[in-house]
Design an enzyme around this catalytic site. Sequence first.
Site, short mmCIF file in Angstrom:
data_model
loop_
_atom_site.label_atom_id
_atom_site.label_comp_id
_atom_site.label_asym_id
_atom_site.label_seq_id
_atom_site.Cartn_x
_atom_site.Cartn_y
_atom_site.Cartn_z
N GLU A 144 18.67 -12.88 4.16
CA GLU A 144 19.32 -12.48 2.92
C GLU A 144 18.78 -11.12 2.48
OE1 GLU A 144 19.29 -16.81 3.32
OE2 GLU A 144 17.58 -15.52 2.84
N TYR A 157 19.67 -3.32 8.71
CA TYR A 157 20.06 -4.55 9.40
C TYR A 157 21.40 -4.39 10.13
CZ TYR A 157 16.23 -6.81 6.95
OH TYR A 157 14.98 -7.15 6.50
#
Length: 420
Positions: free
Chosen positions: A367, A379
């Site tokens: 998350e 990411y």
Amino acid sequence: MTVSILALETSSSLCGVALLTQADEAVRVHALEHDATAEHAERLLPMVDRLLAQQGIGRGQLSAVAFGQGPGGFTGLRVACGVAQGMAFALGIPVIPVPSLLAVAARDPAPVRPGLLHVLVQDARMDEVYLAAYRVVEGGQEPGWEPVQAPILLGAGQVGRWLEHAAMDLRLPQQDGPVIRVLGDALLAYPQLSRDLAGEAWLEIGEPLRPDGPAVARLALQAWHAGQAIAPDLAAPLYVRDKVAYTTLERLNGAGGNPRAPEIQAFLETMRVEHLDEVAAIEQQVQSFPWSRGNFADGLHAGYGAWVARQAGRTVGFCMVMFAPDVAHVLVIAVAPDGQRQGIGTLLLQRCENEARLRGLPAMVLEVRPSNEKALAFYKKKGFELLAMRKDYYPAAQGRREDACVMQKALAAAQAGENP
């Protein structure tokens, strides 16, 4: 079941082909070699055909094709990878990439010593070396290898300082005799390297070995039994010189030669209780709503995977991941402000991914706050995709809540199996 693995190794001037067969626990390896530069492309396939004919094995009997992944000569790496992919596609079998420097470590004739750090130095020409480091891990029928330093490019004169920092940051075991063993053909290519390293009680000089087909084949067999064979389209050479030259602007600012790794590297080790004060301090520096020291202690107690990055004698980053039955959940990952943009976050994330693969997990999830644009970009660059949004997941300023972007990265499924 009989396992038959064809192994190709062309990362150096040595063109090697090996055929490994395992039946009823008996392992046999046969090999052919030719030592010459610029001849791999024309010699490799005829050597494959000759070796298979000598052993009376048809291509259709092969279980997998392994290849020395590199680093090494650019053309040689492409030849081995391309031939392995082509054969695997035609035969409907998987491939097994094997790091070429690991194959050097596996060739070491010295007795196996747990805890000893094997540092491989291979000639990269132009007064440079490819360097990687591995530890022996006991367990199972054969010792395994734990990567400590992924392959990097260094100047030959940088190796001594790299080793000094490694000895300091890795907290090598206190024992009588050397704790680092250096081997590889750079010792022959750069004799001054051996002279510079001689006399250190914590270090010993091994042999100037190169990777060969039998070593690649034996490592491929371990990978096969571990379920680490992959689909042919996922195979790729391991290039360390991805960036082969500086830009014009970089050269105007004084850069020259080839881009190299910094002398002071970051090393990963398992997080322990004695790291927690430094870990909590970094967390306080980089997070608005940080985990407490107790949270990290609870994670260690729960058995979560956790590692710290050490550089120049201090902790500069960390990660913690929970390995569920169906997914690896990256709980927290952070790098100290003065250690960012040095590849440390990538190093930590790669360790999480490698550990997930070893456990046969199909994906990683994590998350991140939508407001953390830098983390989202990082990411996404590493292959994560947005999976879902969790409403009011994070605490925010003034008692508010912030959503969470749930991101996932699918991990390549292993394809080891039996031939019909």
